[in-house]
Design a protein around this motif. Structure first.
Motif, PDB file in Angstrom:
ATOM      1  N   GLY A 248      -8.815  -3.091   0.574  1.00  0.00           N
ATOM      2  CA  GLY A 248     -10.307  -3.037   0.123  1.00  0.00           C
ATOM      3  C   GLY A 248     -10.356  -2.564  -1.299  1.00  0.00           C
ATOM      4  O   GLY A 248     -10.792  -3.072  -2.084  1.00  0.00           O
ATOM      5  N   THR A 249      -9.633  -1.442  -1.276  1.00  0.00           N
ATOM      6  CA  THR A 249      -9.715  -0.570  -2.620  1.00  0.00           C
ATOM      7  C   THR A 249      -8.888  -1.601  -3.706  1.00  0.00           C
ATOM      8  O   THR A 249      -9.106  -1.774  -4.571  1.00  0.00           O
ATOM      9  CB  THR A 249      -9.460   0.625  -2.552  1.00  0.00           C
ATOM     10  OG1 THR A 249      -8.215   0.733  -1.770  1.00  0.00           O
ATOM     11  CG2 THR A 249     -10.190   1.652  -1.822  1.00  0.00           C
TER      12      THR A 249
ATOM     13  N   GLU B 240       0.873  -1.354  -0.239  1.00  0.00           N
ATOM     14  CA  GLU B 240       0.045   0.077  -0.002  1.00  0.00           C
ATOM     15  C   GLU B 240       0.910   1.087   0.003  1.00  0.00           C
ATOM     16  O   GLU B 240       1.745   1.218   0.737  1.00  0.00           O
ATOM     17  CB  GLU B 240      -0.829   0.044   1.224  1.00  0.00           C
ATOM     18  CG  GLU B 240      -2.271  -0.807   1.181  1.00  0.00           C
ATOM     19  CD  GLU B 240      -3.180  -0.531   2.193  1.00  0.00           C
ATOM     20  OE1 GLU B 240      -3.373   0.530   2.522  1.00  0.00           O
ATOM     21  OE2 GLU B 240      -4.084  -1.267   2.857  1.00  0.00           O
ATOM     22  N   ARG B 241       0.203   2.114  -0.853  1.00  0.00           N
ATOM     23  CA  ARG B 241       1.061   3.723  -0.802  1.00  0.00           C
ATOM     24  C   ARG B 241       0.937   4.168   0.686  1.00  0.00           C
ATOM     25  O   ARG B 241      -0.173   4.096   1.342  1.00  0.00           O
ATOM     26  CB  ARG B 241       0.040   4.404  -1.630  1.00  0.00           C
ATOM     27  CG  ARG B 241       0.517   5.955  -1.598  1.00  0.00           C
ATOM     28  CD  ARG B 241      -0.139   6.630  -2.515  1.00  0.00           C
ATOM     29  NE  ARG B 241      -1.510   6.883  -2.453  1.00  0.00           N
ATOM     30  CZ  ARG B 241      -2.567   7.828  -2.786  1.00  0.00           C
ATOM     31  NH1 ARG B 241      -2.087   8.568  -3.783  1.00  0.00           N
ATOM     32  NH2 ARG B 241      -3.811   7.816  -2.395  1.00  0.00           N
TER      33      ARG B 241
HETATM   34  N1  LIG Z   1      -2.714   3.033   1.255  1.00  0.00           N
HETATM   35  C1  LIG Z   1      -4.020   3.632   0.345  1.00  0.00           C
HETATM   36  C2  LIG Z   1      -5.279   4.005   1.336  1.00  0.00           C
HETATM   37  C3  LIG Z   1      -5.745   2.741   2.241  1.00  0.00           C
HETATM   38  C4  LIG Z   1      -6.481   1.626   1.502  1.00  0.00           C
HETATM   39  C5  LIG Z   1      -6.544   0.439   1.850  1.00  0.00           C
HETATM   40  N2  LIG Z   1      -6.156   0.228   3.172  1.00  0.00           N
HETATM   41  C6  LIG Z   1      -8.045   0.033   1.752  1.00  0.00           C
HETATM   42  O1  LIG Z   1      -8.659  -0.849   2.337  1.00  0.00           O
HETATM   43  O2  LIG Z   1      -8.778   0.388   0.623  1.00  0.00           O
HETATM   44  C7  LIG Z   1      -3.719   4.748  -0.440  1.00  0.00           C
HETATM   45  O3  LIG Z   1      -2.712   5.338  -0.351  1.00  0.00           O
HETATM   46  O4  LIG Z   1      -4.608   5.082  -1.301  1.00  0.00           O
END
Ligand SMILES: N[C@H](CCC[C@H](N)C(=O)O)C(=O)O
Length: 276
Positions: free
Chosen positions: A220-221, A210-211
């Motif tokens: 999730g995304t 993850e970023r």
């Molecule tokens: N690291 C992601 C944000 C959290 C996404 C993730 N934890 C999820 O469940 O979608 C970003 O920088 O876009």
């Protein structure tokens, strides 16, 4: 001042959740990084903040900060925990909750005490909106990283993702390529990096670097972006079980013109107070 919070997770993607509807605090990027620290702070992948709505037709504003302090547009696992949190804290008694995020409005549907469904909105494939440096939709698109070429798909769920297909998820060099691809210059706002192994048209295995947080136990995304990328390559059906290291999510995408839907569990770990 003392700030109440709840520690939660969605399949091991863990969160500190703070209600700034009944509490008031201003958290700097530095403070968020301190709170995220798993030795000197509370420890989390993301901080989720509940705020009053800033416009009609939504029930809350949902803000998301990565462990590195960066504010981001969307968090899918966090959205499920958000729904459980606002009901547990009696901030709403609704079972269908509309929230605004930087990445667009989403709808949270609380089916039972554990599973929450989220309408994650439409996937974004237009490169300029991801953002991704390419002329046309990138399904798939070659990028070069340290003299290695990767065929990636660029998809946004409000936040930028690159998805690449691997033969064996356990052999994928996530720790080596994740940090390099996260900062690849073709993604001007960096990217979440999904490594997807297709088991069959209704099941994938996925690891996500993850970023702003590193490899997490679930994303999730990232699960949504991987299903979109797989479907657009005619590899996946409309309903897919996404097996992540922390557990499985059910993702459904009927194709362009439809939003992506996710169902999965939420877990409350503990309540706490922290002096800030
Ligand atoms: N690291 C992601 C944000 C959290 C996404 C993730 N934890 C999820 O469940 O979608 C970003 O920088 O876009």
């Amino acid at each position: 001042m003392l700030l109440r919070f709840t520690k939660m997770h969605g399949l091991g993607n863990d969160f500190m959740v703070i209600d700034l509807v009944t509490q008031h605090a201003r958290l700097t990027e530095e403070k968020i990084k301190q709170l995220a620290n798993r030795h000197f702070g509370i420890g989390f992948d993301q901080l989720l903040i509940v705020e009053p709505p800033s416009k009609p037709d939504v029930d809350f504003k949902y803000r998301i900060f990565n462990a590195d302090g960066s504010e981001v547009e969307q968090c899918g696992n966090g959205a499920r925990c958000f729904a459980r949190f606002v009901r547990d804290r009696k901030l709403t008694s609704k079972r269908t909750i509309n929230v605004e995020t930087q990445g667009g409005d989403i709808t949270l549907i609380v089916h039972n005490h554990n599973d929450v469904e989220v309408d994650m909105g439409y996937p974004i494939l237009e490169p300029a909106l991801i953002p991704f440096h390419a002329e046309q939709q990138a399904i798939t698109y070659p990028i070069n990283c340290h003299n290695q070429t990767f065929e990636i798909s660029a998809v946004s769920m409000g936040n930028p993702h690159m998805v690449l297909i691997v033969e064996d998820i356990l052999q994928a060099q996530v720790e080596k390529w994740g940090p390099l691809l996260e900062k690849h210059e073709s993604f001007p706002q960096r990217a979440n990096v999904g490594f997807m192994q297709v088991i069959n048209s209704q099941q994938i295995k996925l690891r996500v670097f993850e970023r702003g947080a590193g490899e997490t136990l679930a994303c999730g995304t990232g699960a949504c972006a991987a299903v979109v990328a797989g479907r657009l390559q005619n590899l996946l059906a409309e309903q897919v079980q996404v097996d992540l290291p922390g557990g499985s999510l059910q993702i459904e995408w009927q194709g362009s013109g439809h939003s992506v839907r996710m169902i999965g569990p939420t877990t409350r770990v503990f309540e706490g107070q922290v002096r800030i």
